[in-house]
Design a protein around this motif. Sequence first.
Motif: not given
Length: 102
Positions: A33-41, A66-67, A91-95, A97-102
């Motif tokens: 989750l921490l790694v995915c949060a870094f990628f989302v940010v 993420l939450a 949810l962690a791995l989908g976050a 992907v959702l951020a990249l769709l923006d």
Amino acid sequence: MTTTPEPEAPETVTDAADRLGLRMVAGCGLALLLVCAFFVVTAVLGDAVGGDGVSSGFSTAAFWALALSGVAGLAALAVPRKGLVIAQYVLALGAPVLALLD
């Protein structure tokens, strides 16, 4: 008169091992989750600087994912259930992907 202790039932030992395994996988999911949060940010900030500067619903959905992944992970640590661990990872791995769709 001495009594010999009865061995534990195999089901109880297997169940305890399964719960420990699920807790370990849930703990690794919190690290993921921490790694995915870094990628989302990184993706959201990259879009804000290089893109149009406007956040859409996908960015918001990524942070909510993420939450909810964190909540599912903590719940899986407390009450180990296979469904909670699966939800945590999805949810962690989908976050990102959702951020990249923006």
